[in-house]
Design a protein around this motif. Structure first.
Motif, PDB file in Angstrom:
ATOM      1  N   MET A 433       8.060 -29.452  -4.640  1.00  0.00           N
ATOM      2  CA  MET A 433       7.924 -29.374  -3.186  1.00  0.00           C
ATOM      3  C   MET A 433       8.238 -30.713  -2.527  1.00  0.00           C
ATOM      4  O   MET A 433       8.790 -30.758  -1.419  1.00  0.00           O
ATOM      5  N   ALA A 434       7.916 -31.796  -3.186  1.00  0.00           N
ATOM      6  CA  ALA A 434       8.174 -33.110  -2.608  1.00  0.00           C
ATOM      7  C   ALA A 434       9.659 -33.410  -2.484  1.00  0.00           C
ATOM      8  O   ALA A 434      10.060 -34.277  -1.711  1.00  0.00           O
ATOM      9  N   ASN A 435      10.490 -32.673  -3.236  1.00  0.00           N
ATOM     10  CA  ASN A 435      11.931 -32.926  -3.235  1.00  0.00           C
ATOM     11  C   ASN A 435      12.728 -31.848  -2.507  1.00  0.00           C
ATOM     12  O   ASN A 435      13.962 -31.898  -2.520  1.00  0.00           O
ATOM     13  N   VAL A 436      12.056 -30.885  -1.888  1.00  0.00           N
ATOM     14  CA  VAL A 436      12.765 -29.801  -1.205  1.00  0.00           C
ATOM     15  C   VAL A 436      13.572 -30.356  -0.037  1.00  0.00           C
ATOM     16  O   VAL A 436      13.070 -31.164   0.760  1.00  0.00           O
ATOM     17  N   ASP A 437      14.842 -29.936   0.065  1.00  0.00           N
ATOM     18  CA  ASP A 437      15.668 -30.348   1.197  1.00  0.00           C
ATOM     19  C   ASP A 437      16.313 -29.170   1.933  1.00  0.00           C
ATOM     20  O   ASP A 437      16.961 -29.357   2.952  1.00  0.00           O
ATOM     21  N   VAL A 438      16.124 -27.951   1.412  1.00  0.00           N
ATOM     22  CA  VAL A 438      16.629 -26.751   2.084  1.00  0.00           C
ATOM     23  C   VAL A 438      15.528 -25.689   2.062  1.00  0.00           C
ATOM     24  O   VAL A 438      14.993 -25.376   0.995  1.00  0.00           O
ATOM     25  N   ALA A 439      15.181 -25.168   3.241  1.00  0.00           N
ATOM     26  CA  ALA A 439      14.152 -24.136   3.348  1.00  0.00           C
ATOM     27  C   ALA A 439      14.768 -22.884   3.963  1.00  0.00           C
ATOM     28  O   ALA A 439      15.355 -22.949   5.043  1.00  0.00           O
ATOM     29  N   MET A 440      14.642 -21.746   3.282  1.00  0.00           N
ATOM     30  CA  MET A 440      15.184 -20.482   3.767  1.00  0.00           C
ATOM     31  C   MET A 440      14.025 -19.555   4.139  1.00  0.00           C
ATOM     32  O   MET A 440      13.120 -19.323   3.327  1.00  0.00           O
ATOM     33  N   GLU A 573      11.611 -34.220   8.683  1.00  0.00           N
ATOM     34  CA  GLU A 573      11.481 -34.805   7.355  1.00  0.00           C
ATOM     35  C   GLU A 573      12.757 -34.655   6.539  1.00  0.00           C
ATOM     36  O   GLU A 573      12.767 -34.907   5.325  1.00  0.00           O
ATOM     37  N   GLY A 574      13.842 -34.241   7.197  1.00  0.00           N
ATOM     38  CA  GLY A 574      15.129 -34.181   6.519  1.00  0.00           C
ATOM     39  C   GLY A 574      15.444 -32.868   5.848  1.00  0.00           C
ATOM     40  O   GLY A 574      16.415 -32.781   5.086  1.00  0.00           O
ATOM     41  N   MET A 575      14.663 -31.835   6.107  1.00  0.00           N
ATOM     42  CA  MET A 575      14.916 -30.540   5.497  1.00  0.00           C
ATOM     43  C   MET A 575      15.824 -29.696   6.386  1.00  0.00           C
ATOM     44  O   MET A 575      15.688 -29.696   7.607  1.00  0.00           O
ATOM     45  N   VAL A 576      16.737 -28.969   5.768  1.00  0.00           N
ATOM     46  CA  VAL A 576      17.609 -28.028   6.470  1.00  0.00           C
ATOM     47  C   VAL A 576      16.913 -26.671   6.501  1.00  0.00           C
ATOM     48  O   VAL A 576      16.505 -26.153   5.458  1.00  0.00           O
ATOM     49  N   GLU A 599      21.678 -22.603  11.401  1.00  0.00           N
ATOM     50  CA  GLU A 599      22.305 -21.743  10.396  1.00  0.00           C
ATOM     51  C   GLU A 599      21.453 -20.497  10.192  1.00  0.00           C
ATOM     52  O   GLU A 599      20.307 -20.580   9.752  1.00  0.00           O
ATOM     53  N   TRP A 600      22.012 -19.360  10.519  1.00  0.00           N
ATOM     54  CA  TRP A 600      21.297 -18.102  10.338  1.00  0.00           C
ATOM     55  C   TRP A 600      22.262 -17.032   9.847  1.00  0.00           C
ATOM     56  O   TRP A 600      23.471 -17.118  10.061  1.00  0.00           O
ATOM     57  N   HIS A 601      21.702 -16.032   9.171  1.00  0.00           N
ATOM     58  CA  HIS A 601      22.501 -14.948   8.602  1.00  0.00           C
ATOM     59  C   HIS A 601      21.801 -13.629   8.910  1.00  0.00           C
ATOM     60  O   HIS A 601      20.580 -13.510   8.735  1.00  0.00           O
ATOM     61  N   ALA A 602      22.561 -12.646   9.359  1.00  0.00           N
ATOM     62  CA  ALA A 602      22.027 -11.344   9.730  1.00  0.00           C
ATOM     63  C   ALA A 602      22.529 -10.268   8.762  1.00  0.00           C
ATOM     64  O   ALA A 602      23.469 -10.492   7.998  1.00  0.00           O
ATOM     65  N   ARG A 603      21.880  -9.110   8.832  1.00  0.00           N
ATOM     66  CA  ARG A 603      22.242  -7.965   7.999  1.00  0.00           C
ATOM     67  C   ARG A 603      22.288  -8.348   6.517  1.00  0.00           C
ATOM     68  O   ARG A 603      23.163  -7.936   5.774  1.00  0.00           O
ATOM     69  N   CYS A 604      21.303  -9.144   6.096  1.00  0.00           N
ATOM     70  CA  CYS A 604      21.267  -9.612   4.710  1.00  0.00           C
ATOM     71  C   CYS A 604      20.433  -8.661   3.855  1.00  0.00           C
ATOM     72  O   CYS A 604      19.269  -8.366   4.190  1.00  0.00           O
ATOM     73  N   SER A 605      20.999  -8.212   2.770  1.00  0.00           N
ATOM     74  CA  SER A 605      20.237  -7.473   1.771  1.00  0.00           C
ATOM     75  C   SER A 605      19.508  -8.477   0.883  1.00  0.00           C
ATOM     76  O   SER A 605      19.799  -9.682   0.925  1.00  0.00           O
ATOM     77  N   PRO A 606      18.560  -8.035   0.057  1.00  0.00           N
ATOM     78  CA  PRO A 606      17.910  -8.970  -0.868  1.00  0.00           C
ATOM     79  C   PRO A 606      18.921  -9.702  -1.754  1.00  0.00           C
ATOM     80  O   PRO A 606      18.745 -10.886  -2.058  1.00  0.00           O
ATOM     81  N   GLU A 607      19.972  -8.999  -2.160  1.00  0.00           N
ATOM     82  CA  GLU A 607      21.002  -9.648  -2.981  1.00  0.00           C
ATOM     83  C   GLU A 607      21.748 -10.720  -2.197  1.00  0.00           C
ATOM     84  O   GLU A 607      22.095 -11.782  -2.739  1.00  0.00           O
TER      85      GLU A 607
END
Length: 740
Positions: A433-440, A573-576, A599-607
């Motif tokens: 967690m201390a090294n996370v730089d991208v959060a979805m 904190e530098g996270m995307v 940055e966002w994405h729509a109509r996304c399936s779990p895959e």
């Protein structure tokens, strides 16, 4: 029959009482009103004064009280009445919650510590006489006597107090790994055997004072770490204990009956009195109530709940009474799942504590090689000093501080996060967690909360809303999707529907047969509305049958209260921050704009979500996935770090490293801060350990440090590391690491 008299019933009493071998009974009680040492002392005095009471044990952090007493002299209802008279209402807990393992572990460690302490003081007294003989004459008979007395006093320390280190050393050898216990056991037994040999032959130096002090100080450090670990597990106990064992179920004729809460079934109606705890998860059938959900939500202020909203087991009704329609009871409640997760966390943490740490193994190997080199060097130049110098090196370089750094920091961090409403299912996730730089983030149910207004529902054709509304509600209750839950809340309590062939499609909708009539509730494409989708806005929820659409629900969304602030803090904190949603592009764009997400994405399936995440990981990023639905489980499992909301599905929670109990996304910010502090404290502790050894070991190797002084130095080094770990969580913001 009042609540206390109900416990006189044999079947109810059997759930909470444990029969002891001495014929007495034991009960564990949850006492929420425990506050302050004075109140606890007064309560113990009053309970002890009852006839037949043998022992009262109070665990203030978990708010538990255990009583051992003779039921023939004081009944269980009378015991509970006494607690109530002290304004400390007690709730009996199930007998299987009387877990002696933690108390046995603490008592065992305390006994070994006390034996080592008392014997060490006695040995130091004898050693004082021997030390006087160095500067003033003491006849050899007297010195010999005190050497034998020192041997006798040290024996309990070596054979009893130091036994956990010996047992741990054998375990490490069987597993073919180098750990902290091996150098400790070697130091203790080498010093003891050499001192015993010199005592028997009447010449040579003895180090009984050093070995006894060494064991005592090391046990003191371990006892402090053990108590901290037990304290951090108190929240899980509190959550498990929050659900009452009794419930007042309403019969068909309207009367009330007191039954065990575990016997409640879905559909039962429960009466909850003012100030009572909610016995099961369910839907509120009263108009408006205020409840205290602080145990699960972390929010101290009362929450207002209205008809049709869900109440969780363990929350306390502030104003009442209220009527509840049961949905989940027993082990299926949210409180039970959180308690199970907390237990799983402790088990995982304990298992992780014995996993081979390669860095620690290398450190121990260097200590043993350095000890051997010191002994060989002195054997060449001055054999008489070889043993003393080698023992001093082994003791002073003992990697106790090095080994205690990570467990102490993790123990403190898990306790702090639990207090802030964040449960950590995998302690190793803190390092990542201390090294996370991208959060979805998922959108619906995670960043937003869906809402449906029945006044805005549009009917299709001649059908009447009152006819199909119960059918839509029945379908919605079969799905855990946030929008389906919004439909269930909007429709409120409805009559039970006999459903068959129910099928839930993740992120799409739910279908089922009601009374031979096949219905679909979900997105337009899933419901099969065809061209009739023009009757409602894009992305609305549809109810349809084989002939076509019946109605369209206008779904509105509101941001979670702290979503915007939490995401902004993460970006600072530098996270995307990325949003991946299964919803339409229009809705996704609107929410992304409000949250400042570029940055966002729509109509996304779990895959699709998983592919996006894996693409980021392939670029070298450390990823965090946050969701709440079953369709989020693949991306949660595929992320470096994952988090789920307590209101989410069990499948999502099972794949999450962090569980946000209060549903506030700011818990992620807290977890990030604490993870950074853990990283800094571990780095500080290991730097301190290495620096200390670089400075102290040369003096010991050259014979300038006696074993007793080496023991003090090692112990002080370990205590410094443990105390430094308690800095974690003192400040809300991560501050630069303080040099040690």
């Amino acid at each position: 029959m009042n609540t206390y008299e109900a416990w006189a019933h044999p079947q109810l009493a059997a759930q909470v009482l444990r029969k002891r071998r001495d014929g007495h009974s034991e009960v564990a009680l949850r006492v929420d009103a425990l506050q302050g040492a004075r109140q606890i002392l007064r309560l113990e005095q009053v309970i002890h004064a009852l006839p037949g009471v043998r022992r009262v044990s109070v665990d203030a952090p978990s708010k538990r009280v255990r009583v051992v007493w003779d039921r023939e002299r004081t009944s269980l209802p009378a015991l509970l009445q006494t607690f109530a008279s002290m304004r400390c209402a007690a709730q009996p807990l199930r007998s299987d919650s009387i877990d002696d393992s933690r108390s046995r572990e603490a008592h065992d460690m305390l006994k070994r510590l006390l034996v080592a302490g008392m014997c060490a003081m006695q040995v130091m007294t004898y050693a004082f006489v021997i030390y006087i003989g160095v500067v003033d004459f003491v006849d050899f008979t007297t010195r010999g006597l005190f050497r034998w007395l020192s041997l006798i006093s040290t024996a309990p320390v070596v054979f009893y107090s130091a036994h956990p280190f010996v047992r741990g050393a054998w375990q490490e050898l069987r597993e073919r790994r180098l750990g902290i216990n091996l150098p400790v056991a070697l130091a203790v037994w080498l010093v003891f055997l050499a001192s015993t040999l010199n005592t028997v032959r009447g010449s040579g130096d003895i180090y009984f004072d050093s070995v006894s002090m060494f064991v005592f100080l090391l046990l003191a450090g371990r006892y402090v770490e053990l108590k901290a670990r037990h304290r951090s597990g108190a929240l899980g106990d509190a959550v498990i204990d929050s659900t009452p064992l009794l419930a007042e179920r309403r019969r068909d004729d309207g009367s009330l009956e007191t039954i065990p809460a575990i016997e409640l079934l879905p559909g039962d109606r429960v009466h909850i009195s003012e100030g009572a705890a909610v016995p099961a998860d369910g839907l509120l059938e009263s108009d408006t109530v205020q409840v205290d959900e602080s145990l699960l939500s972390g929010e101290s202020r009362p929450v207002c709940r209205q008809r049709g909203e869900r109440l969780v087991a363990g929350s306390v009704l502030i104003d009442g009474p209220a009527e509840l329609r049961v949905e989940h009871s027993g082990d299926e409640t949210a409180a039970a799942r959180v308690g199970a997760l907390s237990t799983r966390t402790r088990v995982a943490r304990n298992a992780a504590s014995v996993v081979n740490d390669s860095e620690l193994g290398r450190f121990v190997a260097r200590v043993l090689l350095l000890t051997l080199a010191t002994a060989v060097g002195w054997l060449i130049f001055e054999p008489s000093r070889a043993f003393e110098s080698a023992v001093a090196v082994l003791v002073i370089a003992c990697p106790c501080a090095f080994a205690l750094t990570a467990p102490s920091a993790l123990t403190r961090a898990l306790g702090v996060l639990a207090q802030r409403g964040v449960l950590v299912a995998d302690s190793s996730a803190l390092a990542r967690m201390a090294n996370v730089d991208v959060a979805m983030f998922d959108k619906t149910g995670t960043l937003t909360e869906p809402h449906i207004d029945l006044a805005e529902v549009r009917t299709i054709g001649p059908s009447d809303k009152t006819a199909w509304l119960p059918l839509a509600a029945a379908l919605a209750r079969e799905s855990s999707h946030p929008i389906a839950r919004a439909v269930a809340r909007a429709t409120g309590p409805v009559a039970h529907q006999d459903m068959q062939d129910v099928r839930v499609s993740q992120g799409q909708g739910v279908a089922g047969q009601i009374g031979g009539h096949m219905l679909r509730l979900g997105h337009a494409a899933f419901a099969g509305t065809g061209n009739d989708a023009s009757h409602a806005g894009e992305g609305d929820l549809w109810l349809a049958d084989a002939s076509g659409p019946l109605a369209a629900f206008r779904v509105s969304e509101t941001l979670r209260a702290d979503a915007s602030q939490a995401l902004q803090s993460m970006r600072e904190e530098g996270m995307v921050t990325i949003m991946a949603s299964g919803d339409t592009a229009l809705r996704a764009a609107t929410i992304a704009s409000e949250l400042g997400i570029t940055e966002w994405h729509a109509r996304c399936s779990p895959e699709d979500k998983l592919a996006l995440l894996q693409h980021r990981r392939s670029q070298g990023h450390v990823t965090l996935a946050v969701g709440d639905g079953s369709n989020d489980a693949p991306v949660l499992a595929g992320a470096d770090v994952s988090a789920a909301l307590a209101s989410g599905t069990e499948l999502a929670q099972a794949h999450a490293d962090f569980l946000l109990l209060h549903g506030r996304l700011h818990g992620l910010v807290d977890a990030r801060h604490i993870a950074c502090q853990v990283r800094d404290v571990i780095a500080q502790g290991r730097r301190w350990s290495l620096g200390y050894n670089l400075c102290a070991v040369p003096f010991a190797a050259f014979g300038l440090v006696p074993p007793w002084l080496a023991a003090i130095g090692m112990s002080v080094s370990s205590i410094v590391v443990v105390l430094n770990a308690w800095r974690i969580g003192r400040d809300d913001q991560v501050k630069p690491a303080m040099p040690l």
